[in-house]
Scaffold this active site. Structure first.
Site, PDB file in Angstrom:
ATOM      1  N   GLN A 128       0.583  -1.158   0.241  1.00  0.00           N
ATOM      2  CA  GLN A 128       0.056   0.024   0.306  1.00  0.00           C
ATOM      3  C   GLN A 128       0.523   1.303   0.376  1.00  0.00           C
ATOM      4  O   GLN A 128       2.006   0.846   0.458  1.00  0.00           O
ATOM      5  CB  GLN A 128      -1.097   0.475   1.792  1.00  0.00           C
ATOM      6  CG  GLN A 128      -2.213  -1.219   1.205  1.00  0.00           C
ATOM      7  CD  GLN A 128      -2.038  -2.221   1.454  1.00  0.00           C
ATOM      8  OE1 GLN A 128      -0.529  -2.815   2.014  1.00  0.00           O
ATOM      9  NE2 GLN A 128      -2.467  -3.137   1.860  1.00  0.00           N
ATOM     10  N   TYR A 179      12.629 -20.245  -2.748  1.00  0.00           N
ATOM     11  CA  TYR A 179      12.360 -19.771  -4.019  1.00  0.00           C
ATOM     12  C   TYR A 179      11.018 -20.056  -4.130  1.00  0.00           C
ATOM     13  O   TYR A 179      10.268 -20.217  -5.171  1.00  0.00           O
ATOM     14  CB  TYR A 179      13.429 -21.212  -4.698  1.00  0.00           C
ATOM     15  CG  TYR A 179      14.753 -20.619  -4.596  1.00  0.00           C
ATOM     16  CD1 TYR A 179      15.466 -19.191  -5.509  1.00  0.00           C
ATOM     17  CD2 TYR A 179      15.287 -21.171  -4.038  1.00  0.00           C
ATOM     18  CE1 TYR A 179      16.871 -19.005  -5.301  1.00  0.00           C
ATOM     19  CE2 TYR A 179      16.534 -20.606  -4.014  1.00  0.00           C
ATOM     20  CZ  TYR A 179      17.693 -20.038  -4.087  1.00  0.00           C
ATOM     21  OH  TYR A 179      18.765 -19.486  -4.398  1.00  0.00           O
ATOM     22  N   GLN A 225      -2.136  -9.978  -3.751  1.00  0.00           N
ATOM     23  CA  GLN A 225      -3.406 -10.371  -3.488  1.00  0.00           C
ATOM     24  C   GLN A 225      -4.120  -9.248  -4.031  1.00  0.00           C
ATOM     25  O   GLN A 225      -4.948 -10.185  -4.758  1.00  0.00           O
ATOM     26  CB  GLN A 225      -2.992 -10.185  -1.747  1.00  0.00           C
ATOM     27  CG  GLN A 225      -2.282 -10.429  -1.175  1.00  0.00           C
ATOM     28  CD  GLN A 225      -2.235 -10.358   0.436  1.00  0.00           C
ATOM     29  OE1 GLN A 225      -2.685  -9.144   1.013  1.00  0.00           O
ATOM     30  NE2 GLN A 225      -1.960 -10.901   1.301  1.00  0.00           N
ATOM     31  N   ARG A 255      -5.333   2.605   9.937  1.00  0.00           N
ATOM     32  CA  ARG A 255      -5.124   2.478  11.471  1.00  0.00           C
ATOM     33  C   ARG A 255      -4.199   1.742  11.296  1.00  0.00           C
ATOM     34  O   ARG A 255      -4.327  -0.077  10.669  1.00  0.00           O
ATOM     35  CB  ARG A 255      -6.577   2.142  12.488  1.00  0.00           C
ATOM     36  CG  ARG A 255      -6.311   2.308  13.795  1.00  0.00           C
ATOM     37  CD  ARG A 255      -7.468   1.420  14.560  1.00  0.00           C
ATOM     38  NE  ARG A 255      -7.756   1.294  15.915  1.00  0.00           N
ATOM     39  CZ  ARG A 255      -7.257   0.335  16.264  1.00  0.00           C
ATOM     40  NH1 ARG A 255      -7.212  -1.081  15.306  1.00  0.00           N
ATOM     41  NH2 ARG A 255      -7.186  -0.271  17.539  1.00  0.00           N
ATOM     42  N   ASP A 297      -1.989  -1.224  12.983  1.00  0.00           N
ATOM     43  CA  ASP A 297      -2.198  -2.174  13.533  1.00  0.00           C
ATOM     44  C   ASP A 297      -0.134  -2.701  14.050  1.00  0.00           C
ATOM     45  O   ASP A 297      -0.929  -4.176  14.565  1.00  0.00           O
ATOM     46  CB  ASP A 297      -1.910  -3.846  12.455  1.00  0.00           C
ATOM     47  CG  ASP A 297      -1.403  -4.326  11.589  1.00  0.00           C
ATOM     48  OD1 ASP A 297      -0.375  -4.663  11.222  1.00  0.00           O
ATOM     49  OD2 ASP A 297      -1.938  -2.838  10.151  1.00  0.00           O
ATOM     50  N   GLU A 337      -8.484  -4.782   4.940  1.00  0.00           N
ATOM     51  CA  GLU A 337      -8.347  -5.248   5.915  1.00  0.00           C
ATOM     52  C   GLU A 337      -9.207  -5.059   7.793  1.00  0.00           C
ATOM     53  O   GLU A 337      -9.360  -4.557   8.023  1.00  0.00           O
ATOM     54  CB  GLU A 337      -7.504  -5.142   6.891  1.00  0.00           C
ATOM     55  CG  GLU A 337      -6.115  -6.233   5.568  1.00  0.00           C
ATOM     56  CD  GLU A 337      -4.739  -6.984   6.381  1.00  0.00           C
ATOM     57  OE1 GLU A 337      -4.572  -6.064   7.335  1.00  0.00           O
ATOM     58  OE2 GLU A 337      -4.605  -7.637   5.253  1.00  0.00           O
ATOM     59  N   TYR A 373      -7.481  -6.216  13.420  1.00  0.00           N
ATOM     60  CA  TYR A 373      -6.220  -7.197  14.111  1.00  0.00           C
ATOM     61  C   TYR A 373      -7.789  -7.657  14.904  1.00  0.00           C
ATOM     62  O   TYR A 373      -6.896  -8.499  16.648  1.00  0.00           O
ATOM     63  CB  TYR A 373      -4.937  -7.098  13.978  1.00  0.00           C
ATOM     64  CG  TYR A 373      -5.004  -7.171  12.172  1.00  0.00           C
ATOM     65  CD1 TYR A 373      -5.331  -7.381  11.494  1.00  0.00           C
ATOM     66  CD2 TYR A 373      -3.362  -7.102  12.459  1.00  0.00           C
ATOM     67  CE1 TYR A 373      -4.688  -8.398   9.879  1.00  0.00           C
ATOM     68  CE2 TYR A 373      -3.049  -7.587  10.850  1.00  0.00           C
ATOM     69  CZ  TYR A 373      -3.647  -7.889   9.971  1.00  0.00           C
ATOM     70  OH  TYR A 373      -3.169  -7.469   8.886  1.00  0.00           O
TER      71      TYR A 373
END
Length: 880
Positions: free
Chosen positions: A153, A175, A200, A432, A434, A487, A490
């Protein structure tokens, strides 16, 4: 040496021609002059008369300071920018944290890097998921080796040209392709292949490439030349491809003009654009002289900066950290606020760091807003209740980033609030923290990342993560978002502290307000890692069921987390749960269209529609999406043939018991052109002998209703009789008894549970009454791992006739009975032999058996598991 001599002549000519220019290009006699420009000592400006080795030494030295996140670079206060004047440079480009590398040509090919471009993640063994806050733009790479940009990001790449391949990932020491969590690419040309591999998700806008390889969870390509073709339908492949970019103006950029003056180029607003803006000549737009700007450095106060803005100056923030103790006020239309090298505005004294008036044409570029003490907002675009029309000259926000915690403790109720209409967001990361310093559920508190109150706001490349309430809250009309990455926080400590106002578990990652009537979202992913507690999120996305709401290509992913945690649904209670790294890691919804979605149990919503509980569907063509989708009550999924329509294709429905009916409905809404071009309808009692068709016809609309003489049968088969290049798709399939004659032995549906009681062999804080309370937010649980012999008993208070029970563990999806025996009794003492036995494999267990008449039901657990045995709701299905 030859290189320097040959280049000296044109450089001297330019120097004489620009003697009176504001800042002239001149031969740098000493590399020490590279950071002595008007932009301060954190900015190095290179000219190709300088020795490549000396340039390389500076880049390597700064990279050594800024590479390793574990050694402090991730949250350092250091900032650096490297600017290259037009020419060729045989150097290796490396880009660390808070580093910008940019060419100063009018177009990317004016600056050529001829050694290598290698931005890797070796400091983290090839894992690039923390390679944040760095950028490159406006130069070309001419190299014999592949180029690498393994970033995540807040790491935009713009206006670049690579003569070969571009890798968006890095190798680990074993690898393997290391994880990366990017990213943003715009207005660039890659002659070879873009290799995404383990990225992702990724957002690409107005680019050109030879090919693009791989998409993991969410890849959105908007206005690109040559995007992948012949891809399988979502979610078999996870591309979202938009042919043209609806409206955008490119990010401003610095360049050196023919007179040797530094200028800022402002690209024009473009509508329905495709491909790079500079391939056939200069990007359309205009430029401004440095004389029009106030060039700020970190020693400037907010008051000083505001005084310059009041005088009509545009503003450049040079690299560094600025402590802002009063809002920076951008009040004049068409003001340019330009940052490079990640200038960071720390909001002190609880202030909003920047406020933008409700005026035309403001552009804000390249800033990082950082929460200081406890701000209500970090950036406000337009005051509350803004209403001016800016459609012809919108405010645009390019590469603007926000942070709460990580570098230090900070708080902000909302990171960015957009109140003006017609704003264009061109890349946000709203975060925010994590990890890092000043991090904790009650430390870096932050309710909302992005709140949009303005109408007609368009966003490209929107990343919002870890906020404690609705992470993105969209209150404005006619919003459009192309790519969303999220996300879940957490650090949720427990479920009780994280409940939405609706009563659902957790706050949606993306919430469209109930009052909104028009909104579009294209390509969105929401991921969970409930690190600290067993908590659930009911749905990652919430949107009203209003016409004009279109949510496309949504995915949820369980990255990792405490056992028992989950994202229960994708959107509005629709979509599968994700709760492990196996078969239940990823869930998808192809399309949610407001008003097109019937109730979750459509049988209850339309008169005469038969209850489809327990029904099974099969098909002769299984190349496309699963046949189960046409019975799942979800208008966001579908069955499809996966191949063109041809005569003889068929679907068969087993209703599990003989039913009386006189109509079927094949609804292809959402894939409106995929209706059956011709059909024959057959019925059967044994699934083998079909006889003659009870109806034939041709289709002409997305929703085909076929009526016929009343039939009583267990099986229904529809055979395709037409041909068409489109696939045959059905979103939902219904069987209808319009006459109301239910016939013998029909299911009555769930029995009324009023006054029923339940007891259990195991007790916990989740009391047994919860399984009969009609509330999917409560449950009964054993409070101990599943073991043979555990049981519960339901007293229906009177004898009932029934043939099915339903044990629904939704919300605790892994707590279903691993094995069971079902007993019935009229006195609660004498149970006899079980009427049904079996093993569980899903959160909702439906157990059917021969018709029974009894008052009591007992279910006995027959298997073991480490999970508790939990039931959210228990129902008994009656027979008329």
């Amino acid at each position: 040496m030859t290189k320097n001599v040959l280049k000296l002549i044109p450089v001297l000519a330019v120097a004489f021609a620009s003697f009176f220019a504001y800042e002239a290009v001149s031969k740098a006699a000493d590399i020490g002059e590279a950071n002595q420009s008007i932009y301060g000592q954190n900015v190095y400006i290179f000219d190709d008369s300088m020795a490549d080795s000396e340039i390389q030494n500076i880049i390597d030295q700064k990279y050594a300071e800024m590479e390793d996140g574990d050694a402090g670079a991730e949250f350092t206060d250091k900032r650096v920018t490297f600017l290259f004047k037009p020419g060729q440079y045989e150097i290796d480009i490396k880009v660390g944290f808070y580093t910008t590398v940019a060419g100063l040509g009018k177009n990317p090919d004016d600056v050529q890097i001829t050694a290598s471009f290698n931005v890797d993640a070796q400091w983290a063994d090839g894992n690039g998921t923390r390679n944040f806050w760095r950028s490159v733009e406006n130069f070309s790479v001419v190299s014999d080796s592949d180029s690498k940009w393994a970033v995540s990001q807040a790491a935009p790449m713009r206006r670049m040209h690579f003569n070969g391949n571009l890798l968006l990932w890095d190798l680990t020491s074993s690898y393997q392709a290391g994880w990366v969590s990017g990213g943003y690419l715009a207005d660039s040309k890659i002659d070879g292949q873009v290799s995404a591999a383990s990225q992702q998700q990724y957002f690409s806008r107005n680019n050109s490439y030879g090919s693009w390889s791989n998409s993991v969870w969410n890849t959105v390509l908007v206005g690109d030349e040559n995007p992948p073709s012949n891809v399988a339908p979502y979610p078999d492949e996870t591309w979202t491809i938009i042919e043209k970019t609806p409206v955008v103006n490119g990010k401003p950029y610095l360049y050196v003009d023919n007179n040797g003056e530094y200028r800022l180029f402002i690209p024009d607003l473009q509508e329905n654009s495709k491909g790079v803006s500079w391939e056939n000549g200069d990007t359309p737009g205009h430029s401004l002289s440095m004389n029009d700007f106030y060039i700020a450095d970190p020693s400037d106060s907010a008051a000083t900066i505001n005084a310059e803005l009041d005088q009509g100056k545009h503003l450049i923030f040079t690299p560094g950290v600025y402590h802002v103790d009063e809002p920076i006020e951008v009040n004049n239309p068409d003001t340019i606020v330009y940052g490079f090298g990640y200038p960071t505005l720390v909001a002190e004294n609880n202030v909003t760091a920047m406020k933008v008036a409700d005026v035309d044409g403001v552009e804000i570029t390249g800033l990082l807003f950082d929460a200081g003490s406890d701000s209500e907002k970090l950036l406000e675009v337009g005051p509350e209740n803004s209403s001016a029309d800016h459609a012809n000259n919108p405010t645009t926000l390019h590469d603007v980033f926000f942070r709460v915690g990580g570098s230090h403790a900070g708080k902000a109720e909302t990171s960015v609030e957009i109140n003006s209409d017609d704003v264009i967001v061109d890349h946000f990361w709203v975060w925010r923290a994590d990890h890092g310093d000043g991090v904790g559920w009650n430390v870096n508190t932050a309710a909302n990342g992005l709140v949009v109150n303005g109408d007609d706001v368009t966003a490209y490349g929107l990343f919002v993560e870890h906020y404690q309430e609705y992470q993105t809250l969209w209150n404005g009309e006619n919003g459009r978002v192309y790519f969303y990455q999220n996300e879940i926080p957490y650090d949720v400590p427990n479920q009780e502290s994280w409940m939405a106002p609706t009563g659902h578990n957790g706050y949606a990652a993306y919430k469209v307000a109930d009052s909104v009537t028009s909104h579009e979202l294209w390509g969105a992913g929401s991921y969970s890692y409930f690190r600290d507690a067993d908590v659930d999120l009911y749905s990652s996305f919430e949107a009203p069921n209003n016409q004009g709401i279109h949510m496309n290509h949504l995915t949820t992913v369980w990255l990792n987390g405490t056992a028992g945690s989950e994202i229960t649904h994708v959107i509005n209670g629709l979509g599968d749960s994700v709760y492990d790294n196996g078969d239940h890691m990823v869930a998808n919804i192809t399309t949610f269209n407001g008003t097109d979605n019937p109730p979750q149990n459509p049988d209850d919503g339309e008169e005469g529609v038969l209850d489809r509980t327990g029904w099974i569907a099969t098909t002769s063509v299984a190349n496309g999406e699963p046949i189960e989708h046409l019975l799942d009550g979800n208008m966001a999924t579908r069955w499809s043939s996966g191949t063109a329509m041809t005569p003889g294709q068929s679907i068969t429905i087993d209703m599990k018991a003989s039913k009386t009916f006189d109509q079927i409905v094949m609804d292809s809404t959402g894939s409106d052109n995929d209706y059956a071009r011709g059909y024959e309808v057959y019925v059967s009692n044994d699934g083998s002998n079909w006889g003659s068709p009870v109806a034939t016809g041709t289709g002409s609309t997305a929703k085909i209703t076929v009526s016929f003489a009343e039939q009583t049968a267990r099986y229904v088969k529809v055979v395709q009789t037409g041909s068409e290049s489109s696939w045959w798709s059905i979103t939902e399939f219904y069987v209808v008894n319009e006459s109301g004659d239910s016939g013998p032995g029909q299911d009555e549906g769930p029995l009324d549970r009023t006054a029923w009681t339940a007891t259990s062999s195991e007790t916990s804080g989740d009391v047994i009454e919860n399984m009969l309370d009609g509330n999917m937010a409560t449950r009964w649980s054993s409070g101990t791992p599943m073991a043979p012999g555990q049981f519960f008993i339901v007293d229906m208070k009177a004898s009932k006739t029934f043939s099915e029970i339903v044990m629904d563990s939704t919300g605790s999806n892994n707590d279903y009975a691993r094995g069971y025996e079902v007993y019935v009794s009229n006195d609660g003492t004498n149970w006899g032999s079980p009427v049904a036995t079996g093993t569980g494999n899903s959160a909702e267990l439906r157990v059917t058996f021969a018709e029974q008449s009894a008052r009591y039901l007992k279910v006995v657990q027959t298997e073991s598991a480490s999970s508790w045995w939990s039931i959210t709701e228990f129902n008994v299905v009656g027979v008329q």
